[in-house]
Design an enzyme around this catalytic site. Sequence first.
Site, PDB file in Angstrom:
ATOM      1  N   CYS A   8       3.661  -0.022  -3.591  1.00 24.23           N
ATOM      2  CA  CYS A   8       3.898   0.246  -4.974  1.00 24.23           C
ATOM      3  C   CYS A   8       4.768   0.797  -5.393  1.00 24.23           C
ATOM      4  O   CYS A   8       5.716   0.407  -4.220  1.00 24.23           O
ATOM      5  CB  CYS A   8       2.793   1.618  -5.616  1.00 24.23           C
ATOM      6  SG  CYS A   8       2.279   2.791  -4.533  1.00 24.23           S
ATOM      7  N   ASN A  11       4.755   5.523  -3.432  1.00 20.63           N
ATOM      8  CA  ASN A  11       3.654   5.162  -2.478  1.00 20.63           C
ATOM      9  C   ASN A  11       2.876   6.884  -2.337  1.00 20.63           C
ATOM     10  O   ASN A  11       2.083   7.241  -0.903  1.00 20.63           O
ATOM     11  CB  ASN A  11       4.080   5.265  -0.980  1.00 20.63           C
ATOM     12  CG  ASN A  11       3.106   4.452   0.575  1.00 20.63           C
ATOM     13  OD1 ASN A  11       3.429   5.226   1.457  1.00 20.63           O
ATOM     14  ND2 ASN A  11       1.945   4.138   0.272  1.00 20.63           N
ATOM     15  N   CYS A  13      -0.088   7.142  -4.830  1.00 24.92           N
ATOM     16  CA  CYS A  13      -1.308   6.931  -5.679  1.00 24.92           C
ATOM     17  C   CYS A  13      -1.632   4.992  -5.342  1.00 24.92           C
ATOM     18  O   CYS A  13      -2.760   5.752  -5.958  1.00 24.92           O
ATOM     19  CB  CYS A  13      -0.566   6.920  -7.117  1.00 24.92           C
ATOM     20  SG  CYS A  13      -0.245   8.350  -7.799  1.00 24.92           S
ATOM     21  N   ARG A  14      -1.194   4.734  -5.995  1.00 24.78           N
ATOM     22  CA  ARG A  14      -1.792   2.635  -6.301  1.00 24.78           C
ATOM     23  C   ARG A  14      -1.981   2.495  -4.928  1.00 24.78           C
ATOM     24  O   ARG A  14      -3.185   2.110  -4.165  1.00 24.78           O
ATOM     25  CB  ARG A  14      -0.679   2.317  -6.871  1.00 24.78           C
ATOM     26  CG  ARG A  14      -1.557   2.338  -8.927  1.00 24.78           C
ATOM     27  CD  ARG A  14      -0.440   1.715  -9.235  1.00 24.78           C
ATOM     28  NE  ARG A  14       1.035   2.176  -8.831  1.00 24.78           N
ATOM     29  CZ  ARG A  14       2.235   1.906  -9.407  1.00 24.78           C
ATOM     30  NH1 ARG A  14       1.877   0.332 -10.634  1.00 24.78           N
ATOM     31  NH2 ARG A  14       3.484   1.802  -9.203  1.00 24.78           N
ATOM     32  N   SER A  15      -1.026   1.869  -3.460  1.00 18.57           N
ATOM     33  CA  SER A  15      -0.861   1.898  -2.688  1.00 18.57           C
ATOM     34  C   SER A  15      -1.641   2.378  -1.425  1.00 18.57           C
ATOM     35  O   SER A  15      -1.707   2.512  -0.734  1.00 18.57           O
ATOM     36  CB  SER A  15       0.635   1.639  -2.148  1.00 18.57           C
ATOM     37  OG  SER A  15       1.621   2.155  -1.344  1.00 18.57           O
ATOM     38  N   ASP A 125       0.538   1.761 -13.792  1.00 14.20           N
ATOM     39  CA  ASP A 125       0.951   2.911 -12.425  1.00 14.20           C
ATOM     40  C   ASP A 125      -0.101   4.139 -13.096  1.00 14.20           C
ATOM     41  O   ASP A 125       0.260   4.550 -14.582  1.00 14.20           O
ATOM     42  CB  ASP A 125       2.740   3.127 -12.639  1.00 14.20           C
ATOM     43  CG  ASP A 125       3.233   4.423 -12.460  1.00 14.20           C
ATOM     44  OD1 ASP A 125       2.423   4.987 -11.970  1.00 14.20           O
ATOM     45  OD2 ASP A 125       4.735   4.492 -12.223  1.00 14.20           O
TER      46      ASP A 125
END
Length: 158
Positions: A8, A11, A13-15, A125
């Site tokens: 993401c 690195n 939150c999402r990934s 995001d």
Amino acid sequence: MTRVLFVCLGNICRSPTAHGVFRQMVDARGLSGRIEVDSCGTAHWHAGEAPDPRSTEEAARRGYRLGDLRARQVQPDDFARFDYILAMDLSNLADLQAVCPADFDGHLGLFLDFAADSDTDEVPDPYYGGGEGFTRVLDLVEAASEGLLDELDRRGHL
Ligand code: 4NP
């Protein structure tokens, strides 16, 4: 060994959510010796940091642990190390395509391409929004992780 890298922007939150969810599903299926999982960001801003507490708490609510993960930026060597490099959104994907070596022979694409019946291509995001964004990330990541594992199985990559 099949190596999977989730990417993401920051690195945090999402990934890392994808990293923590996918590695736990891999473990639950007894496949941790066959699939290596990692995550990184296209940006360097949060390198060395633990995941955002909002991601860690949302993941913990569903039984996933993210606490040991630390952010890092994508590096050229990642294209030699990983077989699947999966971006959370189109902006992340474009940034990766811009630095992807011509001889990369793995799969570079969107993570949500593996989610069955998804109503979107991108994991939005959540960083500047409210808690519902983090819940949505978990929903999308769980669906795509299941789909990815099934697809790796179908392709004989397990
Ligand atoms: P991520 O979220 O890409 O899912 O880790 C973000 C984290 C930090 C920032 C943006 C997005 N930031 O602007 O610092």
